[in-house]
Design a protein around this motif. Structure first.
Motif, short mmCIF file in Angstrom:
data_model
loop_
_atom_site.label_atom_id
_atom_site.label_comp_id
_atom_site.label_asym_id
_atom_site.label_seq_id
_atom_site.Cartn_x
_atom_site.Cartn_y
_atom_site.Cartn_z
N GLN A 46 0.84 -1.21 0.00
CA GLN A 46 0.00 0.00 0.00
C GLN A 46 0.87 1.26 0.00
N ILE A 47 1.94 1.24 0.77
CA ILE A 47 2.84 2.40 0.81
C ILE A 47 3.43 2.65 -0.58
N VAL A 48 3.89 1.59 -1.23
CA VAL A 48 4.44 1.72 -2.58
C VAL A 48 3.39 2.29 -3.52
N GLN A 49 2.18 1.76 -3.43
CA GLN A 49 1.10 2.24 -4.30
C GLN A 49 0.79 3.71 -4.03
N ASP A 50 0.78 4.10 -2.76
CA ASP A 50 0.50 5.51 -2.42
C ASP A 50 1.57 6.44 -2.99
N VAL A 51 2.84 6.02 -2.93
CA VAL A 51 3.93 6.84 -3.49
C VAL A 51 3.75 6.97 -5.00
N ASP A 58 9.40 8.70 -9.00
CA ASP A 58 10.57 9.08 -9.81
C ASP A 58 11.23 7.88 -10.48
N GLY A 59 10.42 6.92 -10.91
CA GLY A 59 10.95 5.75 -11.61
C GLY A 59 11.64 4.74 -10.71
N ARG A 60 11.54 4.92 -9.40
CA ARG A 60 12.20 3.99 -8.47
C ARG A 60 11.45 2.65 -8.43
N ASP A 62 10.02 -0.77 -6.40
CA ASP A 62 9.31 -0.90 -5.12
C ASP A 62 10.30 -0.97 -3.96
N GLU A 63 11.38 -1.70 -4.15
CA GLU A 63 12.39 -1.85 -3.09
C GLU A 63 13.06 -0.50 -2.79
N GLU A 64 13.30 0.26 -3.84
CA GLU A 64 13.92 1.58 -3.63
C GLU A 64 12.96 2.52 -2.89
N ILE A 65 11.68 2.43 -3.21
CA ILE A 65 10.69 3.25 -2.49
C ILE A 65 10.68 2.88 -1.01
N LEU A 66 10.69 1.59 -0.74
CA LEU A 66 10.66 1.14 0.66
C LEU A 66 12.01 1.32 1.35
#
Length: 187
Positions: A46-51, A58-60, A62-66
């Motif tokens: 959900q956090i990844v989806q919200d970002v 910025d093209g990151r 999922d792992e980079e977002i987290l």
């Protein structure tokens, strides 16, 4: 003789029906058994989806977002884990009550995001775990009320609840989505 056999067959049928219906007719539903890891995985998705929905990925990957978050296993927290040490000092949480527990918090001190999911060994202890997490909320209020107003709004909208053996603590922008995930997993 046929009458006796008929009565015995009827009695057996009634016992079989009563035995099969135990628990189903009461309307009570046993709480679902799920793992804290499964709940936290759904929350991280959900956090990844919200970002991504906010256009901040910025093209990151999922792992980079987290990568902006630190995850701590509070059940197996070691004494050299600084996040676990701070957590247990602030909450005075009794580790002996835990069956499982995970904490996800923002890595940077400009973001108040903090999500904790705990499972008590015994359902009766879930309220004690929740009471310990109230101390975490008090600490977050004290930290953020004088610091960043937008982050303090998140803290004020914190969700702290116990359902069955599980406890959710969520300070997050989209706290309703996190609560919905938790409710869906534990009910």
């Amino acid at each position: 003789m046929k009458r006796r056999v008929g009565m015995i067959v009827c009695a057996l049928a009634i016992f079989a029906l009563v035995g099969c219906s135990n628990g189903e007719s009461s309307g009570e539903k046993a709480p679902a058994e799920t793992s804290v890891a499964a709940i936290m995985d759904a929350i991280k998705a959900q956090i990844v989806q919200d970002v991504k929905d906010a256009g901040n990925d910025d093209g990151r990957t999922d792992e980079e977002i987290l990568g902006g978050y630190v995850e701590t296993n509070v059940f197996d927290a070691t004494t050299d884990d600084p996040f676990g040490q701070v957590f247990f000092e602030r909450t005075a949480l009794d580790q002996d009550l835990l069956a499982e527990g995970t904490m996800l918090q923002a890595m940077f001190n400009t973001n108040a995001d903090e999500i904790i999911v705990l499972k008590a060994k015994d359902q009766k202890d879930a309220e004690a775990l929740k009471a310990s997490l109230q101390k975490e909320l008090d600490a977050q209020i004290q930290t953020w009320e004088q610091y960043l107003p937008d982050q303090f709004e998140k803290v004020k909208n914190n969700v702290l609840k116990a359902t069955g053996s599980y406890v959710l603590y969520a300070t997050y922008d989209n706290v309703d989505a996190v609560e919905k995930i938790f409710d869906g997993q534990v009910k």
